[in-house]
Motif scaffolding. Structure first.
Motif, PDB file in Angstrom:
ATOM      1  N   ALA A   1       8.484   3.582 -11.829  1.00 26.58           N
ATOM      2  CA  ALA A   1       9.344   3.960 -10.698  1.00 26.58           C
ATOM      3  C   ALA A   1       9.155   5.435 -10.350  1.00 26.58           C
ATOM      4  O   ALA A   1       9.093   5.815  -9.173  1.00 26.58           O
ATOM      5  N   GLY A   2       9.031   6.275 -11.375  1.00 29.58           N
ATOM      6  CA  GLY A   2       8.817   7.705 -11.155  1.00 29.58           C
ATOM      7  C   GLY A   2       7.472   7.993 -10.509  1.00 29.58           C
ATOM      8  O   GLY A   2       7.365   8.843  -9.613  1.00 29.58           O
ATOM      9  N   LEU A   3       6.422   7.279 -10.947  1.00 31.47           N
ATOM     10  CA  LEU A   3       5.092   7.482 -10.387  1.00 31.47           C
ATOM     11  C   LEU A   3       5.066   7.103  -8.902  1.00 31.47           C
ATOM     12  O   LEU A   3       4.537   7.857  -8.060  1.00 31.47           O
ATOM     13  N   ILE A   4       5.640   5.969  -8.564  1.00 31.76           N
ATOM     14  CA  ILE A   4       5.660   5.532  -7.170  1.00 31.76           C
ATOM     15  C   ILE A   4       6.511   6.488  -6.326  1.00 31.76           C
ATOM     16  O   ILE A   4       6.129   6.858  -5.207  1.00 31.76           O
TER      17      ILE A   4
ATOM     18  N   LYS B   1       0.852  -1.185   0.000  1.00 35.87           N
ATOM     19  CA  LYS B   1       0.000   0.000   0.000  1.00 35.87           C
ATOM     20  C   LYS B   1       0.888   1.235   0.000  1.00 35.87           C
ATOM     21  O   LYS B   1       1.795   1.363   0.818  1.00 35.87           O
ATOM     22  N   LEU B   2       0.618   2.150  -0.930  1.00 35.37           N
ATOM     23  CA  LEU B   2       1.459   3.321  -1.148  1.00 35.37           C
ATOM     24  C   LEU B   2       0.820   4.569  -0.531  1.00 35.37           C
ATOM     25  O   LEU B   2      -0.400   4.623  -0.361  1.00 35.37           O
ATOM     26  N   PRO B   3       1.611   5.573  -0.217  1.00 31.73           N
ATOM     27  CA  PRO B   3       1.052   6.810   0.342  1.00 31.73           C
ATOM     28  C   PRO B   3       0.286   7.610  -0.704  1.00 31.73           C
ATOM     29  O   PRO B   3       0.538   7.497  -1.909  1.00 31.73           O
ATOM     30  N   VAL B   4      -0.656   8.418  -0.224  1.00 37.53           N
ATOM     31  CA  VAL B   4      -1.457   9.279  -1.098  1.00 37.53           C
ATOM     32  C   VAL B   4      -1.150  10.730  -0.759  1.00 37.53           C
ATOM     33  O   VAL B   4      -1.409  11.172   0.354  1.00 37.53           O
ATOM     34  N   PRO B   5      -0.584  11.497  -1.687  1.00 39.54           N
ATOM     35  CA  PRO B   5      -0.278  12.910  -1.399  1.00 39.54           C
ATOM     36  C   PRO B   5      -1.532  13.713  -1.070  1.00 39.54           C
ATOM     37  O   PRO B   5      -2.588  13.517  -1.684  1.00 39.54           O
ATOM     38  N   ALA B   6      -1.422  14.605  -0.112  1.00 39.57           N
ATOM     39  CA  ALA B   6      -2.540  15.474   0.259  1.00 39.57           C
ATOM     40  C   ALA B   6      -2.974  16.316  -0.935  1.00 39.57           C
ATOM     41  O   ALA B   6      -2.142  16.859  -1.673  1.00 39.57           O
ATOM     42  N   GLY B   7      -4.270  16.400  -1.145  1.00 34.64           N
ATOM     43  CA  GLY B   7      -4.816  17.221  -2.215  1.00 34.64           C
ATOM     44  C   GLY B   7      -5.063  16.485  -3.513  1.00 34.64           C
ATOM     45  O   GLY B   7      -5.796  16.982  -4.383  1.00 34.64           O
ATOM     46  N   LEU B   8      -4.464  15.318  -3.700  1.00 37.25           N
ATOM     47  CA  LEU B   8      -4.602  14.599  -4.962  1.00 37.25           C
ATOM     48  C   LEU B   8      -6.061  14.222  -5.210  1.00 37.25           C
ATOM     49  O   LEU B   8      -6.711  13.625  -4.355  1.00 37.25           O
ATOM     50  N   HIS B   9      -6.576  14.577  -6.386  1.00 37.71           N
ATOM     51  CA  HIS B   9      -7.952  14.286  -6.764  1.00 37.71           C
ATOM     52  C   HIS B   9      -7.999  13.538  -8.090  1.00 37.71           C
ATOM     53  O   HIS B   9      -7.086  13.655  -8.915  1.00 37.71           O
ATOM     54  N   CYS B  10      -9.071  12.785  -8.244  1.00 34.70           N
ATOM     55  CA  CYS B  10      -9.286  12.054  -9.496  1.00 34.70           C
ATOM     56  C   CYS B  10     -10.607  12.489 -10.115  1.00 34.70           C
ATOM     57  O   CYS B  10     -11.612  12.653  -9.414  1.00 34.70           O
TER      58      CYS B  10
ATOM     59  N   PHE C   1       5.395   8.868  -2.962  1.00 32.55           N
ATOM     60  CA  PHE C   1       6.115   8.921  -1.695  1.00 32.55           C
ATOM     61  C   PHE C   1       6.602  10.337  -1.379  1.00 32.55           C
ATOM     62  O   PHE C   1       6.586  10.767  -0.227  1.00 32.55           O
ATOM     63  N   LEU C   2       7.025  11.055  -2.405  1.00 36.51           N
ATOM     64  CA  LEU C   2       7.602  12.382  -2.204  1.00 36.51           C
ATOM     65  C   LEU C   2       6.563  13.503  -2.248  1.00 36.51           C
ATOM     66  O   LEU C   2       6.907  14.663  -2.020  1.00 36.51           O
ATOM     67  N   SER C   3       5.307  13.151  -2.561  1.00 39.77           N
ATOM     68  CA  SER C   3       4.262  14.167  -2.797  1.00 39.77           C
ATOM     69  C   SER C   3       4.716  15.170  -3.851  1.00 39.77           C
ATOM     70  O   SER C   3       4.475  16.375  -3.738  1.00 39.77           O
ATOM     71  N   ASP C   4       5.367  14.657  -4.871  1.00 38.62           N
ATOM     72  CA  ASP C   4       5.918  15.479  -5.950  1.00 38.62           C
ATOM     73  C   ASP C   4       4.972  15.393  -7.154  1.00 38.62           C
ATOM     74  O   ASP C   4       5.047  14.455  -7.954  1.00 38.62           O
ATOM     75  N   PHE C   5       4.076  16.372  -7.274  1.00 37.60           N
ATOM     76  CA  PHE C   5       3.080  16.328  -8.328  1.00 37.60           C
ATOM     77  C   PHE C   5       3.689  16.413  -9.727  1.00 37.60           C
ATOM     78  O   PHE C   5       3.179  15.812 -10.674  1.00 37.60           O
ATOM     79  N   GLN C   6       4.763  17.155  -9.879  1.00 40.64           N
ATOM     80  CA  GLN C   6       5.377  17.262 -11.197  1.00 40.64           C
ATOM     81  C   GLN C   6       6.012  15.942 -11.625  1.00 40.64           C
ATOM     82  O   GLN C   6       5.986  15.570 -12.798  1.00 40.64           O
ATOM     83  N   LEU C   7       6.600  15.215 -10.675  1.00 43.49           N
ATOM     84  CA  LEU C   7       7.151  13.899 -10.988  1.00 43.49           C
ATOM     85  C   LEU C   7       6.035  12.925 -11.337  1.00 43.49           C
ATOM     86  O   LEU C   7       6.163  12.133 -12.283  1.00 43.49           O
ATOM     87  N   ILE C   8       4.921  12.989 -10.615  1.00 45.48           N
ATOM     88  CA  ILE C   8       3.759  12.164 -10.959  1.00 45.48           C
ATOM     89  C   ILE C   8       3.296  12.479 -12.373  1.00 45.48           C
ATOM     90  O   ILE C   8       3.039  11.583 -13.183  1.00 45.48           O
TER      91      ILE C   8
END
Length: 312
Positions: free
Chosen positions: A207-210, A163-172, A214-221
């Motif tokens: 690897a970048g998405l995961i 189970k992976l972390p979910v960055p705050a604010g992320l919406h679908c 973890f980093l809450s890096d929206f630009q990397l996502i």
């Protein structure tokens, strides 16, 4: 306990580059299943609603009963049960419809039996239902539907879930065009082999998405939401797909992709405002080609399937 009702959420599988190994859960949208003890032997699906009469009542073909039977077989017991399924998800939508039914059924039946299994231990039973539903026992819908959040299936032999972390604010934003696309048809268009170059690109993106989660890096996502394996073939089955991709990036969305085997498309956004804008842009794109569209906006559901009602 004689009767239990559970709810399991819709899911997005694959998540672009995570073909068959990554999925996440959606809030509120999903299926509800009630399971009751029965003095008669065997499993019986007694009522199904919301499916337009398309789903089977036969215990060996319905995903709810198949999943519960797999659990009972593991326990070595023959408890009779009656099952009522209330579909909240459209069939053949790419939103994990069969997975949500199996997940809700398992959580309800597990509670009815005083919870002999943890949530994670229920996943293999739901995978057996997926085998019946679409011919492949994959976990990228059932695992997040049961567990919630983003779930990585690191390996299937043996099953290894993370189970992976979910960055705050992320919406679908989920976009369901009014067309039905069967999983078997979507799988039939996939390439049987991919090049070393595509394999390398896909590995870097997952690897970048995961890492971005973890980093809450929206630009990397955003940079990592690229699929070079399944999407190029499947996108041809969904009118307006590429125009939509360009338009949602222009408003600040992180990216988009095909949810599961389609035709539903998911859009990830850094906040709710952009997620709402993505829905409006999508309605314009599909409206121009005369295709109806359902839009759902949600945070990532981090809890998964849950009990709604218990009666002693």
């Amino acid at each position: 306990m004689k009767k239990v009702t559970a709810f399991a959420p819709a899911t997005v599988a694959n998540v672009s580059c995570g073909f068959d190994i990554l999925g996440f859960a959606i809030d509120e949208l999903g299926d509800q299943v009630t399971v009751m003890r029965s003095d008669s032997p065997g499993l019986k699906v007694t009522a199904i609603s919301g499916d337009g009469g398309k789903l089977p009542y036969e215990a060996e073909r319905n995903t709810c009963s198949v999943a519960i039977q797999a659990m009972l077989d593991q326990l070595g017991i023959a408890q009779g049960m009656e099952i009522i399924l209330e579909k909240g998800l459209p069939l053949g939508s790419g939103m994990g419809s069969s997975a949500a039914s199996a997940a809700a059924a398992l959580v309800a039946a597990n509670a009815l039996l005083n919870e002999p299994f943890t949530k994670k231990e229920l996943v293999p039973f739901a995978m057996e239902a997926e085998r019946v539903a679409c011919g492949a026992a994959h976990a990228d819908n059932v695992a997040p539907s049961i567990l919630g959040g983003f779930v990585l299936i690191r390996d299937y032999q043996p099953l290894d879930l993370v189970k992976l972390p979910v960055p705050a604010g992320l919406h679908c934003t989920l976009l369901h065009p009014h067309l039905e696309l069967n999983t078997s048809d979507s799988r039939s268009v996939l390439r049987k082999q991919i090049s070393l170059k595509d394999s390398t690109i896909q590995s870097g993106n997952i690897a970048g998405l995961i890492s971005g989660l973890f980093l809450s890096d929206f630009q990397l996502i955003s940079r990592s939401l690229r699929d070079v394996v399944a999407e190029p073939s499947r996108a041809l089955l969904i009118p307006g797909f590429y125009e939509l991709r360009e338009n949602i990036k222009a408003i600040g969305a992180l990216g988009s992709g095909i949810s599961g085997s389609g035709p539903t498309i998911f859009v990830l956004s850094p906040d709710k405002e952009i997620a709402i804008m993505a829905g409006k842009v999508s309605e314009d794109v599909f409206g121009k080609i005369g295709l109806g569209l359902d839009v759902y906006i949600s945070e990532i559901n981090n809890n998964g399937a849950y009990l709604k009602e218990e009666k002693i």
